[in-house]
Design a protein around this motif. Structure first.
Motif, short mmCIF file in Angstrom:
data_model
loop_
_atom_site.label_atom_id
_atom_site.label_comp_id
_atom_site.label_asym_id
_atom_site.label_seq_id
_atom_site.Cartn_x
_atom_site.Cartn_y
_atom_site.Cartn_z
N VAL A 26 0.83 -1.20 0.00
CA VAL A 26 0.00 0.00 0.00
C VAL A 26 0.86 1.25 0.00
O VAL A 26 0.52 2.25 -0.65
N ALA A 27 1.98 1.23 0.70
CA ALA A 27 2.87 2.39 0.72
C ALA A 27 3.38 2.70 -0.68
O ALA A 27 3.41 3.86 -1.11
N ILE A 28 3.79 1.66 -1.41
CA ILE A 28 4.25 1.85 -2.79
C ILE A 28 3.12 2.40 -3.65
O ILE A 28 3.32 3.33 -4.45
N TYR A 29 1.95 1.83 -3.50
CA TYR A 29 0.79 2.30 -4.25
C TYR A 29 0.55 3.79 -3.99
O TYR A 29 0.36 4.58 -4.92
N CYS A 30 0.55 4.19 -2.73
CA CYS A 30 0.25 5.58 -2.38
C CYS A 30 1.34 6.53 -2.86
O CYS A 30 1.04 7.66 -3.29
N TYR B 215 -5.75 -0.52 9.03
CA TYR B 215 -6.77 -1.48 9.45
C TYR B 215 -6.12 -2.57 10.31
O TYR B 215 -4.93 -2.88 10.14
N PRO B 216 -6.85 -3.18 11.24
CA PRO B 216 -6.26 -4.26 12.05
C PRO B 216 -5.81 -5.44 11.19
O PRO B 216 -6.57 -5.91 10.34
N PHE B 217 -4.61 -5.89 11.38
CA PHE B 217 -4.05 -7.08 10.73
C PHE B 217 -3.92 -6.93 9.21
O PHE B 217 -3.66 -7.90 8.52
N HIS B 218 -4.12 -5.74 8.70
CA HIS B 218 -4.00 -5.51 7.26
C HIS B 218 -3.88 -4.01 7.03
O HIS B 218 -4.12 -3.21 7.94
N VAL B 219 -3.49 -3.62 5.83
CA VAL B 219 -3.43 -2.21 5.46
C VAL B 219 -4.10 -2.04 4.11
O VAL B 219 -3.80 -2.78 3.16
N TYR B 220 -5.02 -1.10 4.04
CA TYR B 220 -5.71 -0.79 2.79
C TYR B 220 -5.29 0.59 2.29
O TYR B 220 -4.73 1.39 3.06
N GLY B 221 -5.57 0.87 1.03
CA GLY B 221 -5.37 2.21 0.50
C GLY B 221 -6.66 3.00 0.60
O GLY B 221 -7.75 2.45 0.40
N LEU B 222 -6.54 4.27 0.91
CA LEU B 222 -7.69 5.16 1.06
C LEU B 222 -7.50 6.31 0.08
O LEU B 222 -6.58 7.10 0.21
N VAL B 223 -8.34 6.38 -0.96
CA VAL B 223 -8.20 7.36 -2.03
C VAL B 223 -9.33 8.39 -1.92
O VAL B 223 -10.51 8.02 -1.89
#
Length: 602
Positions: free
Chosen positions: A265-269, A284-292
């Motif tokens: 997600v960091a690379i994506y952002c 997010y708990p136990f995962h990371v999402y992208g927020l656009v």
């Protein structure tokens, strides 16, 4: 035509400039004394800018070299800049020679090189790549690498310090600081990471010329699809614990680009930002999402949005797919986890860069712990079957050392909710581990301890003890080592500095770096190690040894078994041995001592 008209100096200026650019700088200086015209051409800024561009790859940030190369030729004294870099090169070599040749003032000399900053990297790499036939090949490689790592670590710590002080720090730089702790002599520094991101963004624009005409939603999904098509597909379950998957620079330059969700997600952002998108990681708990987020006054689909309405946003999971993830799906999963609805917003908001750095620290710690359990053979009883993801790269000790620095600097925050006692207690948790690794592996970080650690405990008992400890290190560095000579009293000391052995009981590979005529360890250590149960007890010779796993141990003579004629030191041992030895003597089957000031007869 006369012979003068046909001379080298009579060639057109443009041709002479082109020729000079192919000459080594030393040859250019020699050629320039032939005539006033040649000197005038040789002094042209365009020639020296070319040398600055081609002779040096690494530049300290104080030069703003990218801006200078992009700016006007006349704005910079390029010859003076080249001369400055040459002086740095010579100073680095002189100081490194002192570091390699003597234990006296070694830490002070390493610090002097570190003070030269990133300009010293060029020279250090040259010394690291010295030929195998060099008289001090192991020592030169070890200490050039050690100094370079010291420079890299300070660069990383400064980034985290800025972040901790509330300054804006790009995600790629904040996470790339972990790469700096493990970079050693490899590529992948801050500039490399930025260049990789820039290139990926350029490729997206090149292959999708109509990208800017797409709606925010379409851009977000298109970018995820493009990255996944380039093998940025997260990581398989069986390699999830691999240490390398936590490092953004390693992920960018690796062929498979395997990474944990946070790094994906960091690379994506980071790339999305270059493409004009407002994309942020969501912790997010136990995962990371992208927020656009949609642009101001626009919906995600590009329609007009009245300013009275809240800005639109969407979630995306580039780790798993190029598809959008609905907010309701995320809320549903939170409910399944037992998270109260009142707390959902805390997990659905964008995460700060500081939070990402700390979360990465925990991920690295988990990977290190898993690797250590695997290496202990806990997966299959007493027999160790290494899993496919287990790798020695990046260096595990360096990686863990980086997490301790990050947690110490960023792991606590002086906000209204945290008392001074709470903050101090949290920092105290990491201090012993940091000091342990500092003492054993990184004593040349003493000035980093002075500048970044002691101020955190300045008015506390730990601060006073640290100041005394640091002062003792400086004092020891300035003091010649006590001479341990051979005499009639030491005739029973059987082994010598530099001899390689395998422990009779534990079979590990080690090399002797010091000896005592009898055991001089404390009573508690003697009892714990069962020294009195040994056949020859405490009165036999004891040896200080360096083990191939980086540990330093104290071994009784009866437990030492010298290597056989067909045994050669492992690659790990050859890498570590330079701390005490010049080279491996294949004929005599011994490391050549580099500590004769301390043990003159060995």
């Amino acid at each position: 035509m006369t012979s003068h008209e046909l001379s080298f100096a009579s060639l057109p200026t443009e041709i002479l400039q082109a020729i000079f650019e192919y000459l080594p700088p030393e040859s250019l200086v020699n050629a320039s004394i032939a005539s006033k015209r040649l000197k005038s051409i040789a002094d042209q800024p365009i020639v020296w800018r070319h040398y600055c561009r081609t002779q040096f790859r690494y530049w300290d940030t104080k030069h703003n070299i990218a801006g200078k190369f992009a700016g006007s030729l006349a704005d910079v004294d390029w010859k003076a800049l080249f001369v400055e870099r040459n002086k740095t090169d010579r100073a680095t070599t002189q100081l490194l020679n002192k570091v390699v040749s003597s234990q006296l003032d070694r830490i002070a000399n390493i610090q002097e090189i570190a003070n030269l900053g990133y300009d010293a990297k060029e020279t250090l790499l040259r010394h690291y790549n010295v030929g195998d036939d060099a008289e001090d090949v192991l020592a030169r490689r070890y200490y050039s690498n050690a100094v370079l790592e010291r420079i890299h670590r300070e660069m990383a710590i400064k980034v985290w310090k800025e972040l901790g002080n509330g300054k804006p720090v790009d995600i790629e730089r904040a996470l790339g600081a972990y790469d700096m702790f493990t970079l050693s002599t490899s590529d992948g520094d801050f500039d490399n990471i930025t260049a990789c991101m820039d290139n990926l963004a350029k490729e997206v624009r090149k292959e999708n010329p109509d990208f800017t005409s797409l709606s925010t939603r379409q851009q977000a999904l298109t970018l995820a699809s493009i990255l996944r098509a380039r093998d940025f597909n997260g990581v398989s379950d069986d390699a999830y614990q691999a240490l390398r998957n936590n490092f953004i620079g390693i992920v960018l330059k690796s062929p498979d680009h395997e990474s944990l969700p946070l790094i994906s997600v960091a690379i994506y952002c980071c790339i999305a930002k270059r493409l004009g998108l407002d994309a942020r990681p969501c912790g997010y708990p136990f995962h990371v999402y992208g927020l656009v987020f949609a642009p101001k006054d626009k919906t995600l689909d590009g329609k007009y949005l009245p300013s009275s309405q809240n800005a639109e946003y969407m979630y995306i999971d580039p780790f798993r797919s190029e598809m959008e993830v609905s907010e309701e799906t995320l809320r549903s999963m939170l409910r399944d986890m037992g998270v109260p609805a009142t707390n959902h917003s805390a997990f659905l908001r964008d995460a700060s860069t500081r939070e990402l750095v700390l979360r990465t620290a925990k991920n690295i710690m988990n990977s290190v712990q898993t690797i250590r359990r695997a290496e202990a053979g806990s997966y299959h009883g007493s027999t160790f079957h290494p899993p496919s993801w287990l790798s020695t790269y990046p260096d595990m000790d360096n990686a863990f050392y980086g997490t301790l620095w990050a947690m110490l600097i960023l792991g606590v925050q002086a906000d209204e909710a945290a008392s001074v006692m709470t903050i101090t207690t949290r920092r105290r948790q990491y201090l012993p581990y940091l000091c342990e690794r500092f003492q054993q592996h990184f004593p040349w970080d003493v000035t980093l301890m002075e500048e970044y650690v002691i101020p955190l405990f300045y008015d506390l008992p730990e601060g006073h003890r640290l100041m005394q400890y640091v002062s003792a290190i400086h004092g020891s560095d300035r003091t010649p080592k006590p001479v341990v000579a051979r005499s009639e009293r030491t005739l029973h000391v059987k082994y010598k500095i530099g001899q390689v052995f395998q422990h009779r009981r534990y079979t590990y590979e080690g090399v002797i770096t010091g000896w005592d005529t009898s055991c001089i360890a404390g009573d508690e250590w003697i009892r714990h190690m069962g020294v009195d149960r040994l056949t020859q007890g405490q009165e036999q010779s004891f040896y200080h040894v360096l083990v191939c796993d980086k540990s330093v141990r104290y071994v009784a003579e009866e437990n030492i078994e010298l290597i056989g004629e067909d045994f050669r030191p492992s690659a790990a041992m050859l890498k570590l041995a330079g701390r005490h030895f010049k080279r491996w003597d294949e004929k005599n089957r011994i490391f050549v001592s580099n500590i004769r000031d301390e043990y003159p007869d060995d």
